[in-house]
Motif scaffolding. Structure first.
Motif, PDB file in Angstrom:
ATOM      1  N   LEU A 297      32.015 -24.917  38.436  1.00 18.33           N
ATOM      2  CA  LEU A 297      32.391 -25.586  37.186  1.00 18.33           C
ATOM      3  C   LEU A 297      31.354 -26.636  36.802  1.00 18.33           C
ATOM      4  N   SER A 298      31.180 -26.832  35.481  1.00 18.90           N
ATOM      5  CA  SER A 298      30.267 -27.856  34.977  1.00 18.90           C
ATOM      6  C   SER A 298      31.010 -29.172  34.786  1.00 18.90           C
ATOM      7  N   LEU A 299      30.440 -30.247  35.303  1.00 26.07           N
ATOM      8  CA  LEU A 299      31.117 -31.545  35.301  1.00 26.07           C
ATOM      9  C   LEU A 299      31.474 -32.066  33.906  1.00 26.07           C
ATOM     10  N   PRO A 300      30.552 -32.146  32.944  1.00 25.60           N
ATOM     11  CA  PRO A 300      30.903 -32.761  31.654  1.00 25.60           C
ATOM     12  C   PRO A 300      32.057 -32.055  30.951  1.00 25.60           C
ATOM     13  N   ALA A 301      32.031 -30.721  30.894  1.00 30.96           N
ATOM     14  CA  ALA A 301      33.101 -29.985  30.218  1.00 30.96           C
ATOM     15  C   ALA A 301      34.422 -30.137  30.960  1.00 30.96           C
ATOM     16  N   LEU A 302      34.368 -30.048  32.280  1.00 39.17           N
ATOM     17  CA  LEU A 302      35.579 -30.178  33.086  1.00 39.17           C
ATOM     18  C   LEU A 302      36.211 -31.552  32.924  1.00 39.17           C
ATOM     19  N   LEU A 303      35.374 -32.580  32.963  1.00 38.98           N
ATOM     20  CA  LEU A 303      35.877 -33.947  32.845  1.00 38.98           C
ATOM     21  C   LEU A 303      36.552 -34.155  31.493  1.00 38.98           C
ATOM     22  N   ALA A 304      35.953 -33.646  30.438  1.00 43.51           N
ATOM     23  CA  ALA A 304      36.546 -33.777  29.103  1.00 43.51           C
ATOM     24  C   ALA A 304      37.900 -33.075  29.029  1.00 43.51           C
ATOM     25  N   GLU A 305      38.000 -31.899  29.603  1.00 45.49           N
ATOM     26  CA  GLU A 305      39.257 -31.142  29.551  1.00 45.49           C
ATOM     27  C   GLU A 305      40.345 -31.814  30.391  1.00 45.49           C
ATOM     28  N   LEU A 306      39.988 -32.311  31.554  1.00 42.32           N
ATOM     29  CA  LEU A 306      40.970 -32.988  32.409  1.00 42.32           C
ATOM     30  C   LEU A 306      41.495 -34.254  31.733  1.00 42.32           C
ATOM     31  N   ARG A 307      40.593 -35.016  31.130  1.00 37.82           N
ATOM     32  CA  ARG A 307      41.036 -36.234  30.440  1.00 37.82           C
ATOM     33  C   ARG A 307      41.905 -35.901  29.240  1.00 37.82           C
ATOM     34  N   ALA A 308      41.573 -34.839  28.525  1.00 38.71           N
ATOM     35  CA  ALA A 308      42.394 -34.425  27.388  1.00 38.71           C
ATOM     36  C   ALA A 308      43.794 -34.021  27.839  1.00 38.71           C
ATOM     37  N   ALA A 309      43.893 -33.523  29.077  1.00 37.44           N
ATOM     38  CA  ALA A 309      45.190 -33.110  29.622  1.00 37.44           C
ATOM     39  C   ALA A 309      45.873 -34.239  30.399  1.00 37.44           C
TER      40      ALA A 309
END
Length: 397
Positions: A297-309
């Motif tokens: 997994l790529s960190l920036p995209a993953l971090l954005a999705e986790l924070r959105a959730a």
């Protein structure tokens, strides 16, 4: 409205970190700090380098803003008399001498109370006062080892580790500030000061928090879990394809959202991982599975999705990245003021944010004895000839 401690005067006889951290915080809150230093040498931390800027230790800079430095030789009778007269004018005195030295200089609490009954005296030591170990010097590193903190810090099968900063010193300084503020409040009610006995070891044991509670109520030692949590899973660092991410999943709903975001929704339905207790019991199967998956997994995209959730997650940053982060900018965490010796002095803003009485804007840490003449003239009424006579005798620098 001014800072909350405007008008309060603090006589600072401490050095190194716990005491200076406490007095710096009182200075942030508006108190006037008279930092007493030995002529020539000054605070021990002035020599702790690298790193340094223009020959000045950044360790010293980090704990001594908002202070006035007086170079006074307390070992000389005239120097001790200056300390006594300043104590007569002060509201608070902070010291970290050994008890034998206090008795030698006649600066025990009983001595000071006799000349200023309203004085609040805060004594900071390694192991507290009034017992057979009171003379033992206290060092953060040693107490990290003795208090059990190193035993619970580090990889499961690795060596016990210290934390990256002298956090027991810092927490002890914070505890000293709490006690001082409470004593000031009590003085408003009684008109009298009191003695505060603040120990590094006491602070460390109290800071064990849930780990202490676990041992005291079950008799079981905590052990080391690296970056994992003994009671919560997943709660640790994972390596992505382009960085590291910290995950803290504390509820069942968070775990369901977490699994959905990372593309492993089926895990939340697995009976082995249905509750936090089951996840901690089966961490040996859950965590390797997650570690393997995160590697793709790529960190920036993953971090954005986790924070959105609304799943608690954060990038593992360097100190420099933290100090220049978006939240540091939004909170204006780093402040800078002109400083004659180094051009500008940068430091982290006080975390004590109050709407009606903001913290004082910082002044640069002083040079040794920078304010000796001014403080003696303003608060003790000494004239130029008297000050020069004291300097000639070696009582001041």
């Amino acid at each position: 409205m001014g800072a909350v401690l405007d008008g309060i005067k603090v006589l600072d006889l401490s050095r190194v970190l716990a005491g200076p951290w406490a007095t710096m915080t009182l200075g942030d809150l508006g108190a006037e700090i008279w930092k007493i230093e030995q002529p020539g040498a000054g605070d021990d931390t002035r020599g702790w380098m690298p790193p340094s800027v223009e020959g000045i230790s950044t360790y010293y800079l980090g704990a001594n803003r908002n202070k006035k430095s007086l170079a006074v030789d307390i070992g000389r009778p005239e120097g001790r008399e200056i300390i006594i007269e300043l104590a007569r004018k002060a509201d608070i005195l902070v010291e970290n001498f050994r008890p034998a030295s206090l008795r030698k200089f006649k600066l025990t609490y009983e001595d000071l109370k006799a000349i200023n009954p309203r004085l609040i005296v805060c004594s900071i030591s390694g192991y507290g006062r009034g017992h057979e170990l009171e003379e033992r010097p206290g060092y953060d590193f040693i107490i990290q080892a003795e208090s059990g903190f190193m035993a619970i810090t580090g990889e499961r099968d690795g060596e016990p580790m210290r934390l990256g900063v002298a956090f027991i010193d810092l927490v002890t300084g914070m505890n000293a500030v709490q006690a001082v503020l409470a004593a000031l409040y009590m003085r408003e009610r009684t008109g009298e000061g009191q003695w505060l006995d603040i120990g590094l070891n006491d602070s460390a044991l109290f800071l064990l928090a849930n780990v202490a509670s676990g041992y005291l109520n079950t008799g079981k030692e905590h052990g080391r879990y690296g970056n994992a949590h003994p009671s919560i899973a997943p709660y640790q660092i994972f390596a992505c394809s382009d960085g590291r991410i910290a995950i803290a999943v504390g509820t069942e709903e968070q775990f369901r959202r977490f699994c959905r975001v990372i593309g492993l929704a089926h895990l939340s339905d697995d009976p082995r991982y249905a509750t936090n207790r089951k996840r901690t019991e089966h961490r040996d199967t859950l965590l390797p599975l997650l570690e393997q998956h995160f590697a793709s997994l790529s960190l920036p995209a993953l971090l954005a999705e986790l924070r959105a959730a609304s799943v608690p997650a954060g990038e593992v940053r360097s100190v420099g990245q933290a100090l220049t982060s978006d939240i540091a900018a939004l909170r204006q965490s780093v402040v800078s003021v002109p400083a004659p010796t180094i051009g500008s002095f940068r430091s982290v803003r006080s975390p004590l944010r109050m709407s009606a009485s903001p913290s004082r804007e910082p002044t640069p840490p002083p040079a040794i004895g920078q304010h000796t003449d001014a403080v003696l003239a303003e608060h003790l009424g000494l004239g130029p000839e008297q000050i020069e006579r004291l300097r000639s005798s070696g009582a001041i620098g």
